[in-house]
Design a protein around this motif. Structure first.
Motif, mmCIF file in Angstrom:
data_model
loop_
_atom_site.group_PDB
_atom_site.id
_atom_site.type_symbol
_atom_site.label_atom_id
_atom_site.label_comp_id
_atom_site.label_asym_id
_atom_site.label_seq_id
_atom_site.Cartn_x
_atom_site.Cartn_y
_atom_site.Cartn_z
ATOM 1 N N THR A 182 -16.111 -47.013 -17.858
ATOM 2 C CA THR A 182 -17.048 -47.687 -18.763
ATOM 3 C C THR A 182 -16.672 -47.532 -20.231
ATOM 4 O O THR A 182 -17.220 -48.234 -21.083
ATOM 5 N N ASP A 186 -16.368 -53.459 -23.261
ATOM 6 C CA ASP A 186 -17.824 -53.583 -23.239
ATOM 7 C C ASP A 186 -18.371 -53.036 -21.926
ATOM 8 O O ASP A 186 -18.500 -53.755 -20.931
ATOM 9 N N ASN A 187 -18.647 -51.733 -21.920
ATOM 10 C CA ASN A 187 -19.153 -51.066 -20.713
ATOM 11 C C ASN A 187 -18.243 -51.280 -19.512
ATOM 12 O O ASN A 187 -18.699 -51.419 -18.380
#
Length: 212
Positions: A182, A186-187
Motif C-alpha cells: 500500500t 495511491d494506496n
C-alpha cells in the motif's frame, strides 16, 4: 544487542542442550536454522529443535539475521541498491512490451533472498527512519528478514488493462509475499504515469562499476 546479553543467550542454550563442549556462534545459528527449517513443513507442527530457544532467544537471533541482511544485502550498504535496479529496469521493459504486444500473460524470475533484499533497497521498501544497529533492537522496525525474505518469498507486479471513460488505461499493483504494498502510489494502485516515472530511470542502471 549488547555482548553481555548475547553471552547470556548462549549460556541458556548451552544449558538446555546438555552437551559438554562450548557452543560457538556458528553452532548457535546452525541450531536456529534447524529450528526454523524443520518447522516449515506442510503440517505446521513444531520442531523439537525449537525447544532449545526461548521466545526472547528467537527474537534476538532474528535481529542478528536482520542486521546481516540489512548490511550485506539491504539498505545498510548503498551498492546494494545499484544491483537491485537491474531487474527493475527489466520489469519496466516487460510491461512496456506487454502494452504493445498484449500476448505475454506471465513473466517469472527465480532468485534468492540476497537479490530480494537488493530489490527492496532499489524500491525503497522497508526502509526504517534510522539505520539498524546492534545497540538498539527496534521491535517496530520495518526491515524484518523473517517477513521480507521468508521461505517462498516473492514479489509480484501486476499490469491491469482497464477501460476508463471508454479509453484504454493501465494500472499497476505490487504484492510482497501476496500482500498488497500500500506504500506504492495511491494506496497500492499506480497509474501508468506514476509507474513510468519511478521505473523508467532504472533502464539506466549498470553494473559497470564492478569492473572499474
Amino acid at each position: 544487542m549488547t555482548i553481555m546479553i548475547f553471552f547470556q543467550l548462549i549460556d541458556g542454550i548451552q544449558k538446555r542442550t546438555g552437551i559438554d563442549y562450548v557452543l560457538t556462534n556458528t553452532n548457535i545459528t546452525s541450531l536456529y536454522d534447524l529450528c526454523r527449517y524443520t518447522w516449515s513443513d506442510k503440517d505446521y507442527t513444531g520442531s523439537p529443535w525449537c525447544a532449545l530457544f526461548t521466545k526472547e532467544d528467537l527474537s534476538m537471533i532474528e535481529y542478528y539475521s536482520d542486521l546481516r541482511h540489512y548490511y550485506r544485502n539491504g539498505h545498510g550498504t548503498p551498492m546494494n541498491e545499484r544491483f537491485g535496479r537491474i531487474p527493475m529496469g527489466d520489469l519496466y521493459e516487460t510491461f512496456v512490451n506487454a502494452k504493445v504486444n498484449k500476448h505475454r500473460k506471465l513473466t517469472t524470475y527465480f532468485t534468492h533472498a540476497t537479490m530480494m533484499d537488493m530489490l527492496y533497497s532499489a524500491l525503497g521498501w522497508f526502509r526504517d527512519r534510522f539505520p539498524l544497529t546492534a545497540l538498539y533492537r527496534d521491535p517496530n522496525r520495518k526491515w524484518r528478514s523473517t517477513m521480507t525474505a521468508p521461505f517462498g518469498g516473492n514479489l509480484i507486479a501486476v499490469l491491469n488493462r482497464c477501460l476508463i471513460d471508454n479509453k484504454e488505461d493501465y494500472k499497476i499493483v505490487f504484492y510482497s509475499n501476496e500482500k498488497l504494498v500500500t506504500s506504492m502510489c495511491d494506496n497500492g494502485v499506480c497509474s501508468w504515469q506514476q509507474f513510468e516515472n519511478q521505473f523508467r530511470p532504472f533502464l539506466n542502471a549498470s553494473i559497470d562499476f564492478c569492473f572499474t
